[in-house]
Design an enzyme around this catalytic site. Structure first.
Site, PDB file in Angstrom:
ATOM      1  N   SER A 250       0.824  -1.218   0.000  1.00  0.00           N
ATOM      2  CA  SER A 250       0.000   0.000   0.000  1.00  0.00           C
ATOM      3  C   SER A 250       0.856   1.267   0.000  1.00  0.00           C
ATOM      4  O   SER A 250       0.569   2.227  -0.724  1.00  0.00           O
ATOM      5  CB  SER A 250      -0.973   0.004   1.175  1.00  0.00           C
ATOM      6  OG  SER A 250      -0.301  -0.275   2.384  1.00  0.00           O
TER       7      SER A 250
ATOM      8  N   HIS B 269      -2.029  -8.845   1.869  1.00  0.00           N
ATOM      9  CA  HIS B 269      -1.714  -7.582   2.580  1.00  0.00           C
ATOM     10  C   HIS B 269      -2.859  -7.298   3.556  1.00  0.00           C
ATOM     11  O   HIS B 269      -3.175  -8.142   4.393  1.00  0.00           O
ATOM     12  CB  HIS B 269      -1.493  -6.506   1.516  1.00  0.00           C
ATOM     13  CG  HIS B 269      -0.907  -5.220   1.997  1.00  0.00           C
ATOM     14  ND1 HIS B 269      -0.238  -5.089   3.180  1.00  0.00           N
ATOM     15  CD2 HIS B 269      -0.887  -3.968   1.429  1.00  0.00           C
ATOM     16  CE1 HIS B 269       0.170  -3.837   3.336  1.00  0.00           C
ATOM     17  NE2 HIS B 269      -0.225  -3.132   2.279  1.00  0.00           N
TER      18      HIS B 269
ATOM     19  N   HIS C  11       5.698 -12.735   7.234  1.00  0.00           N
ATOM     20  CA  HIS C  11       5.944 -11.351   6.847  1.00  0.00           C
ATOM     21  C   HIS C  11       7.132 -11.288   5.897  1.00  0.00           C
ATOM     22  O   HIS C  11       8.061 -12.099   6.009  1.00  0.00           O
ATOM     23  CB  HIS C  11       6.233 -10.456   8.068  1.00  0.00           C
ATOM     24  CG  HIS C  11       5.979  -9.020   7.786  1.00  0.00           C
ATOM     25  ND1 HIS C  11       6.935  -8.184   7.248  1.00  0.00           N
ATOM     26  CD2 HIS C  11       4.862  -8.264   7.923  1.00  0.00           C
ATOM     27  CE1 HIS C  11       6.417  -6.990   7.094  1.00  0.00           C
ATOM     28  NE2 HIS C  11       5.158  -6.998   7.489  1.00  0.00           N
TER      29      HIS C  11
ATOM     30  N   ARG D  78       3.088  -4.925  16.525  1.00  0.00           N
ATOM     31  CA  ARG D  78       1.710  -4.432  16.383  1.00  0.00           C
ATOM     32  C   ARG D  78       0.736  -5.535  16.827  1.00  0.00           C
ATOM     33  O   ARG D  78      -0.348  -5.251  17.344  1.00  0.00           O
ATOM     34  CB  ARG D  78       1.428  -4.029  14.925  1.00  0.00           C
ATOM     35  CG  ARG D  78       2.339  -2.920  14.425  1.00  0.00           C
ATOM     36  CD  ARG D  78       2.170  -2.682  12.944  1.00  0.00           C
ATOM     37  NE  ARG D  78       2.480  -3.877  12.163  1.00  0.00           N
ATOM     38  CZ  ARG D  78       2.268  -4.013  10.858  1.00  0.00           C
ATOM     39  NH1 ARG D  78       1.729  -3.011  10.176  1.00  0.00           N
ATOM     40  NH2 ARG D  78       2.586  -5.115  10.218  1.00  0.00           N
TER      41      ARG D  78
ATOM     42  N   ASP E 271      -2.250  -8.533  11.412  1.00  0.00           N
ATOM     43  CA  ASP E 271      -3.609  -8.899  11.031  1.00  0.00           C
ATOM     44  C   ASP E 271      -4.176 -10.068  11.839  1.00  0.00           C
ATOM     45  O   ASP E 271      -5.383 -10.300  11.814  1.00  0.00           O
ATOM     46  CB  ASP E 271      -3.650  -9.241   9.538  1.00  0.00           C
ATOM     47  CG  ASP E 271      -3.313  -8.032   8.690  1.00  0.00           C
ATOM     48  OD1 ASP E 271      -3.872  -6.958   8.966  1.00  0.00           O
ATOM     49  OD2 ASP E 271      -2.485  -8.149   7.784  1.00  0.00           O
TER      50      ASP E 271
HETATM   51  N1  HAX Z   1       1.024 -19.650   5.522  1.00  0.00           N
HETATM   52  C1  HAX Z   1       1.458 -20.549   4.602  1.00  0.00           C
HETATM   53  N2  HAX Z   1       2.536 -20.366   3.835  1.00  0.00           N
HETATM   54  C2  HAX Z   1       3.239 -19.240   4.039  1.00  0.00           C
HETATM   55  C3  HAX Z   1       2.870 -18.293   5.005  1.00  0.00           C
HETATM   56  C4  HAX Z   1       1.711 -18.522   5.750  1.00  0.00           C
HETATM   57  N3  HAX Z   1       1.246 -17.650   6.649  1.00  0.00           N
HETATM   58  N4  HAX Z   1       3.775 -17.271   4.981  1.00  0.00           N
HETATM   59  C5  HAX Z   1       4.666 -17.589   4.009  1.00  0.00           C
HETATM   60  N5  HAX Z   1       4.340 -18.781   3.447  1.00  0.00           N
HETATM   61  C6  HAX Z   1       4.965 -19.431   2.295  1.00  0.00           C
HETATM   62  C7  HAX Z   1       4.857 -18.503   1.084  1.00  0.00           C
HETATM   63  O1  HAX Z   1       3.573 -18.598   0.483  1.00  0.00           O
HETATM   64  C8  HAX Z   1       5.976 -18.978   0.206  1.00  0.00           C
HETATM   65  O2  HAX Z   1       5.550 -20.158  -0.455  1.00  0.00           O
HETATM   66  P1  HAX Z   1       5.934 -20.436  -2.007  1.00  0.00           P
HETATM   67  O3  HAX Z   1       7.420 -20.543  -2.004  1.00  0.00           O
HETATM   68  O4  HAX Z   1       5.221 -21.679  -2.318  1.00  0.00           O
HETATM   69  O5  HAX Z   1       5.429 -19.251  -2.776  1.00  0.00           O
HETATM   70  C9  HAX Z   1       7.039 -19.368   1.237  1.00  0.00           C
HETATM   71  O6  HAX Z   1       6.356 -19.562   2.484  1.00  0.00           O
HETATM   72  C10 HAX Z   1       8.101 -18.306   1.426  1.00  0.00           C
HETATM   73  O7  HAX Z   1       7.457 -17.095   1.740  1.00  0.00           O
HETATM   74  P2  HAX Z   1       8.197 -15.980   2.638  1.00  0.00           P
HETATM   75  O8  HAX Z   1       9.435 -15.586   1.925  1.00  0.00           O
HETATM   76  O9  HAX Z   1       8.312 -16.433   4.044  1.00  0.00           O
HETATM   77  O10 HAX Z   1       7.113 -14.817   2.663  1.00  0.00           O
HETATM   78  P3  HAX Z   1       6.850 -13.712   1.554  1.00  0.00           P
HETATM   79  O11 HAX Z   1       7.733 -12.575   1.807  1.00  0.00           O
HETATM   80  O12 HAX Z   1       6.868 -14.308   0.184  1.00  0.00           O
HETATM   81  O13 HAX Z   1       5.317 -13.344   1.866  1.00  0.00           O
HETATM   82  C11 HAX Z   1       3.469 -12.816   3.199  1.00  0.00           C
HETATM   83  C12 HAX Z   1       4.960 -12.623   2.996  1.00  0.00           C
HETATM   84  C13 HAX Z   1       2.991 -11.898   4.293  1.00  0.00           C
HETATM   85  C14 HAX Z   1       2.720 -12.476   1.910  1.00  0.00           C
HETATM   86  C15 HAX Z   1       3.197 -14.317   3.605  1.00  0.00           C
HETATM   87  O14 HAX Z   1       3.835 -14.588   4.829  1.00  0.00           O
HETATM   88  C16 HAX Z   1       1.737 -14.663   3.679  1.00  0.00           C
HETATM   89  O15 HAX Z   1       1.136 -14.984   2.660  1.00  0.00           O
HETATM   90  N6  HAX Z   1       1.101 -14.587   4.908  1.00  0.00           N
HETATM   91  C17 HAX Z   1      -0.304 -14.812   5.072  1.00  0.00           C
HETATM   92  C18 HAX Z   1      -1.111 -13.602   4.640  1.00  0.00           C
HETATM   93  C19 HAX Z   1      -0.935 -12.459   5.612  1.00  0.00           C
HETATM   94  O16 HAX Z   1      -1.045 -12.598   6.818  1.00  0.00           O
HETATM   95  N7  HAX Z   1      -0.683 -11.256   5.061  1.00  0.00           N
HETATM   96  C20 HAX Z   1      -0.528 -10.029   5.861  1.00  0.00           C
HETATM   97  C21 HAX Z   1       0.926  -9.639   6.085  1.00  0.00           C
HETATM   98  C22 HAX Z   1       1.097  -8.385   6.906  1.00  0.00           C
HETATM   99  C23 HAX Z   1       0.563  -7.229   6.142  1.00  0.00           C
HETATM  100  O17 HAX Z   1       1.047  -6.814   5.117  1.00  0.00           O
HETATM  101  N8  HAX Z   1      -0.515  -6.705   6.616  1.00  0.00           N
HETATM  102  O18 HAX Z   1      -1.167  -5.819   5.880  1.00  0.00           O
END
Ligand code: HAX
Length: 434
Positions: A240, A270, A317, A326, A372
């Site tokens: 964002s 996000h 994250h 947070r 979140d």
């Molecule tokens: N559940 C399952 N798998 C997860 C995971 C979770 N909570 N968090 C990471 N992973 C997986 C990823 O999907 C990725 O898998 P692939 O290689 O198959 O694509 C792998 O672990 C490596 O990911 P990472 O490097 O640890 O994390 P990223 O930087 O790629 O992604 C995210 C960060 C926040 C998008 C991710 O942790 C996620 O999808 N979390 C769940 C959704 C969430 O809570 N989002 C909010 C984040 C905070 C925010 O921005 N708030 O607004």
């Protein structure tokens, strides 16, 4: 399937292994200053943005203008008898880096009031939208529709001087921020409370007026202040903040820029994750038909979700490598105000169950909860059970940070953002693949 789509599908299937191979086998290969993994994998950790408004340390978490969350909450002026600071004082702090006095805070409160009237056409637009539109679509549409009010856009048409550009950007940012609580509360009451709108109360501050227009009693005013401040800023690289900054770099005004940023916030990876946490928990409860889950049952649902190829919302994250402060801050609030709440207990159970499972699966770099995971519980407890509204409230908070940032972007004359892309053929050549 159309011919175009058939060919596209075949091309995608042929192409995927090339990208996967580059990422998995050649991830460490340097492409200019960065690695193949960073280039293909979402630009993780590439240092390419500047902001002085907040900084996110992977282990410590966020600091606003150099202060941790507890330091920020302690330093800023608060309404009498309340635990959390005025949002208006926080805006002063983010903008200037200085902790305002009570008098300076009161001046911002008065200034916000003078800018807070939402034009009737915004309500008409919202009423004309399909009733089942997602509240984030409504919120972003309202922000975008306000663009005709932009002082920056008018000033630009009349002649543009780069170093003066921050002035009208500041005016637009303040005008826009002051209107967000009323727009959001209108969407909520129109959509979920039979269109029974509660008029704004000019005697109340940002947080208290939001609580009043939502129709929720104290201490929800303090919840609103806490929620908006906690969600405000997380340095510049998150979707964002980065989107708002990117769009503003084209000299788009604050309305275009924030609306774009909100659209990014609405993604499930996000800001939408806060509604997804509650949706996920609701699904668990429905399937248990009211029975309380044990840790073992919760773990079974977590594994099922992961085995189904989905993420566990509220965990992980891109930058943080420990529990999000947070999250911790909101957990402390829950322990004080709703320690026996059923959903809080389930979220706490997730905290005990999910990290071990994510660690065991070995994929997520950070198994710990983010902001979140906890925020929806608090909203649910105070009566906002319509969880698809949660991201709108996140959006009000996020606006504080990103609008302060784009005002500074203009002040420092940051140029149009324009990174360089390469083709897959080029990357394969650099990797030495024949
Ligand atoms: N559940 C399952 N798998 C997860 C995971 C979770 N909570 N968090 C990471 N992973 C997986 C990823 O999907 C990725 O898998 P692939 O290689 O198959 O694509 C792998 O672990 C490596 O990911 P990472 O490097 O640890 O994390 P990223 O930087 O790629 O992604 C995210 C960060 C926040 C998008 C991710 O942790 C996620 O999808 N979390 C769940 C959704 C969430 O809570 N989002 C909010 C984040 C905070 C925010 O921005 N708030 O607004």
């Amino acid at each position: 399937m159309s011919e175009l789509k058939k060919i596209l599908k075949q091309k995608i299937e042929e192409h995927r292994p090339r990208t996967t191979r580059l990422l998995k086998e050649y991830g460490d290969v340097k492409v200019g200053e960065v690695t193949m993994e960073q280039l293909i994998g979402g630009m993780r950790s590439i240092k390419s943005l500047v902001t002085d408004i907040s900084y996110l340390d992977p282990m410590e978490g966020i600091r606003f203008r150099g202060k941790t969350i507890p330091e920020t909450m302690a330093a800023l002026p608060k309404p009498e008898g309340k635990d959390y600071p005025y949002v208006e004082g926080f805006w002063f702090f983010l903008m200037t880096g200085e902790v305002p006095t009570m008098a300076q805070t009161k001046e911002v409160i008065a200034d916000f009031k003078s800018r807070s009237k939402v034009p009737q056409y915004i309500f008409d637009i919202l009423k004309a939208m399909p009733a089942d539109s997602h509240p984030m679509v409504m919120f972003s549409t309202a922000v975008l529709s306000l663009q005709r009010e932009s002082k920056f856009a008018k000033w630009y048409e009349e002649g543009f001087k780069k170093l003066d550009a921050w002035d009208t950007m500041y005016e637009d940012s303040t005008d826009l921020l002051a209107k967000l609580p009323e727009i959001a509360a209108f969407i909520y009451r129109m959509k979920y409370k039979g269109n029974k709108i509660i008029a704004s109360d000019p005697n109340l501050d940002f947080g208290a007026n939001f609580a009043h227009m939502m129709g929720i009693d104290a201490p929800y005013d303090d919840v609103a202040r806490m929620y908006f401040i906690l969600h405000s800023d997380h340095e510049s690289g998150n979707v964002s903040a980065h989107t708002t900054h990117l769009v503003a770099s084209a000299l788009s005004d604050a309305y275009y820029s924030l609306s774009a940023g909100l659209n990014g916030l609405a993604g499930p990876l996000h800001g939408l994750a806060n509604q997804e946490v509650l949706r996920w928990l609701q699904d668990v409860m429905d399937r248990l038909e009211g029975k309380e889950p044990t840790k073992e049952i919760m773990a079974k649902f977590v594994r099922e979700t992961l085995d189904g190829g989905q993420v566990i919302p509220g965990f992980g994250h891109a930058v943080l490598r420990k529990t999000d402060p947070r999250y911790q801050s909101q957990r402390d609030f829950c322990l004080k105000h709703l320690p026996d709440d059923k959903i809080f207990k389930y979220v706490d159970m997730l905290y005990q169950v999910v990290p071990d499972i994510l660690l065991e699966k070995g994929k997520a770099k950070n198994p710990w909860p983010n902001v979140d995971a906890q925020s929806g519980v608090i909203q649910w407890f105070y009566g906002i059970k319509e969880y698809d509204f949660y991201t709108v409230m996140f959006g009000i908070g996020r606006a504080i940070g990103v609008l302060a940032n784009i005002t500074w972007d203009r002040a420092l004359g940051y140029p149009l953002e324009r990174p360089k892309s390469l083709t897959t053929d080029m990357l394969e050549k650099i990797a030495g693949i024949k």
